[in-house]
Design a protein around this motif. Structure first.
Motif, PDB file in Angstrom:
ATOM      1  N   LEU A  24       0.806  -1.210   0.000  1.00 47.66           N
ATOM      2  CA  LEU A  24       0.000   0.000   0.000  1.00 47.66           C
ATOM      3  C   LEU A  24       0.845   1.268   0.000  1.00 47.66           C
ATOM      4  O   LEU A  24       0.399   2.314  -0.441  1.00 47.66           O
ATOM      5  N   ILE A  25       2.059   1.157   0.525  1.00 51.20           N
ATOM      6  CA  ILE A  25       2.928   2.332   0.627  1.00 51.20           C
ATOM      7  C   ILE A  25       4.344   1.934   0.214  1.00 51.20           C
ATOM      8  O   ILE A  25       4.827   0.874   0.595  1.00 51.20           O
ATOM      9  N   ILE A  26       4.975   2.799  -0.555  1.00 54.17           N
ATOM     10  CA  ILE A  26       6.389   2.632  -0.877  1.00 54.17           C
ATOM     11  C   ILE A  26       7.129   3.832  -0.303  1.00 54.17           C
ATOM     12  O   ILE A  26       6.746   4.978  -0.541  1.00 54.17           O
ATOM     13  N   LEU A  27       8.170   3.554   0.476  1.00 51.14           N
ATOM     14  CA  LEU A  27       9.079   4.590   0.965  1.00 51.14           C
ATOM     15  C   LEU A  27      10.390   4.342   0.245  1.00 51.14           C
ATOM     16  O   LEU A  27      11.038   3.324   0.474  1.00 51.14           O
ATOM     17  N   SER A  28      10.777   5.232  -0.642  1.00 43.64           N
ATOM     18  CA  SER A  28      11.971   4.978  -1.450  1.00 43.64           C
ATOM     19  C   SER A  28      12.995   6.093  -1.347  1.00 43.64           C
ATOM     20  O   SER A  28      12.662   7.273  -1.452  1.00 43.64           O
ATOM     21  N   ASP A  29      14.240   5.672  -1.174  1.00 38.99           N
ATOM     22  CA  ASP A  29      15.366   6.587  -1.283  1.00 38.99           C
ATOM     23  C   ASP A  29      15.411   7.070  -2.736  1.00 38.99           C
ATOM     24  O   ASP A  29      14.991   6.348  -3.644  1.00 38.99           O
ATOM     25  N   GLY A  53      22.379   2.370  -9.926  1.00 43.10           N
ATOM     26  CA  GLY A  53      21.461   1.706 -10.859  1.00 43.10           C
ATOM     27  C   GLY A  53      20.198   2.538 -10.986  1.00 43.10           C
ATOM     28  O   GLY A  53      20.250   3.727 -11.269  1.00 43.10           O
ATOM     29  N   MET A  54      19.063   1.918 -10.729  1.00 36.64           N
ATOM     30  CA  MET A  54      17.777   2.599 -10.847  1.00 36.64           C
ATOM     31  C   MET A  54      17.550   3.508  -9.637  1.00 36.64           C
ATOM     32  O   MET A  54      17.508   3.052  -8.508  1.00 36.64           O
ATOM     33  N   SER A  55      17.411   4.800  -9.889  1.00 34.02           N
ATOM     34  CA  SER A  55      17.165   5.750  -8.796  1.00 34.02           C
ATOM     35  C   SER A  55      15.723   5.614  -8.308  1.00 34.02           C
ATOM     36  O   SER A  55      14.880   4.980  -8.958  1.00 34.02           O
ATOM     37  N   GLY A  56      15.443   6.224  -7.182  1.00 39.81           N
ATOM     38  CA  GLY A  56      14.082   6.234  -6.669  1.00 39.81           C
ATOM     39  C   GLY A  56      13.121   6.942  -7.615  1.00 39.81           C
ATOM     40  O   GLY A  56      11.964   6.554  -7.744  1.00 39.81           O
ATOM     41  N   LEU A  57      13.611   7.969  -8.307  1.00 40.74           N
ATOM     42  CA  LEU A  57      12.754   8.667  -9.278  1.00 40.74           C
ATOM     43  C   LEU A  57      12.460   7.752 -10.468  1.00 40.74           C
ATOM     44  O   LEU A  57      11.332   7.724 -10.970  1.00 40.74           O
ATOM     45  N   ASP A  58      13.468   6.990 -10.907  1.00 36.64           N
ATOM     46  CA  ASP A  58      13.238   6.022 -11.988  1.00 36.64           C
ATOM     47  C   ASP A  58      12.224   4.966 -11.540  1.00 36.64           C
ATOM     48  O   ASP A  58      11.328   4.599 -12.294  1.00 36.64           O
ATOM     49  N   SER A 101      14.929  17.762  -7.172  1.00 37.80           N
ATOM     50  CA  SER A 101      14.477  16.392  -6.881  1.00 37.80           C
ATOM     51  C   SER A 101      13.050  16.393  -6.353  1.00 37.80           C
ATOM     52  O   SER A 101      12.241  15.534  -6.704  1.00 37.80           O
ATOM     53  N   HIS A 102      12.754  17.368  -5.508  1.00 36.31           N
ATOM     54  CA  HIS A 102      11.407  17.482  -4.939  1.00 36.31           C
ATOM     55  C   HIS A 102      10.383  17.695  -6.055  1.00 36.31           C
ATOM     56  O   HIS A 102       9.355  17.021  -6.106  1.00 36.31           O
ATOM     57  N   ARG A 103      10.661  18.614  -6.958  1.00 35.89           N
ATOM     58  CA  ARG A 103       9.747  18.890  -8.081  1.00 35.89           C
ATOM     59  C   ARG A 103       9.574  17.658  -8.966  1.00 35.89           C
ATOM     60  O   ARG A 103       8.465  17.310  -9.362  1.00 35.89           O
ATOM     61  N   LYS A 104      10.700  16.988  -9.279  1.00 34.43           N
ATOM     62  CA  LYS A 104      10.625  15.794 -10.128  1.00 34.43           C
ATOM     63  C   LYS A 104       9.789  14.707  -9.470  1.00 34.43           C
ATOM     64  O   LYS A 104       8.974  14.061 -10.126  1.00 34.43           O
ATOM     65  N   ALA A 105      10.020  14.485  -8.181  1.00 39.37           N
ATOM     66  CA  ALA A 105       9.285  13.443  -7.456  1.00 39.37           C
ATOM     67  C   ALA A 105       7.786  13.736  -7.472  1.00 39.37           C
ATOM     68  O   ALA A 105       6.971  12.853  -7.748  1.00 39.37           O
ATOM     69  N   LEU A 106       7.415  14.959  -7.200  1.00 34.66           N
ATOM     70  CA  LEU A 106       5.991  15.318  -7.192  1.00 34.66           C
ATOM     71  C   LEU A 106       5.396  15.226  -8.594  1.00 34.66           C
ATOM     72  O   LEU A 106       4.267  14.764  -8.769  1.00 34.66           O
ATOM     73  N   ALA A 107       6.163  15.631  -9.615  1.00 33.97           N
ATOM     74  CA  ALA A 107       5.676  15.555 -10.995  1.00 33.97           C
ATOM     75  C   ALA A 107       5.450  14.105 -11.419  1.00 33.97           C
ATOM     76  O   ALA A 107       4.555  13.817 -12.220  1.00 33.97           O
TER      77      ALA A 107
END
Length: 126
Positions: free
Chosen positions: A52-57, A62-67, A94-100
């Motif tokens: 139900l929830i993902i908490l990601s660095d 390799g694959m970033s949290g944003l990827d 990073s904040h803007r990308k994550a929210l987008a």
């Protein structure tokens, strides 16, 4: 409530298990851990309906949290209800990308577990 924690630092498992000992013991929350974005995707493919929830660095080799966030949104018709991004670098980009990309929240390292517990409590189904 099933929570998947994604972080390349393996000691995060012990930290979460220690900080959420009471909630884990009571069955209130259940934690699974992945140590890369790729491992997280493999886990989600096998346990998709449970998480139900993902908490990601964000910053991982390799694959970033944003990827990972982008892959989850693309690959799963019904992604986990909440994705929170965690990073040691609280930069605005990073904040803007994550929210987008659809992240629901953004936390900085070191994680303030009192704040995290409060945020998770608000996500608990009634």
């Amino acid at each position: 409530m099933q929570i998947l924690v994604v972080d390349d630092e393996t000691d995060v498992r012990d930290l979460f298990q220690q900080r959420f000992r009471r909630e884990i013991r009571s069955g209130e929350w259940s934690f699974s851990f992945a140590f890369s974005g790729e491992e997280a995707l493999d886990f989600l493919r096998q346990h998709h309906s449970e998480v139900l929830i993902i908490l990601s660095d964000i910053n991982m080799p390799g694959m970033s949290g944003l990827d990972l966030l982008g892959h989850v949104k693309e690959e799963f018709e019904m992604p986990p209800t909440t994705m929170m991004m965690i990073t040691a670098y609280g930069d605005d980009d990073s904040h803007r990308k994550a929210l987008a990309l659809g992240a629901h929240d953004f936390l900085s390292k070191p994680v303030d577990f009192a704040v995290l517990k409060e945020k998770l409590a608000h996500l608990r189904p009634a």
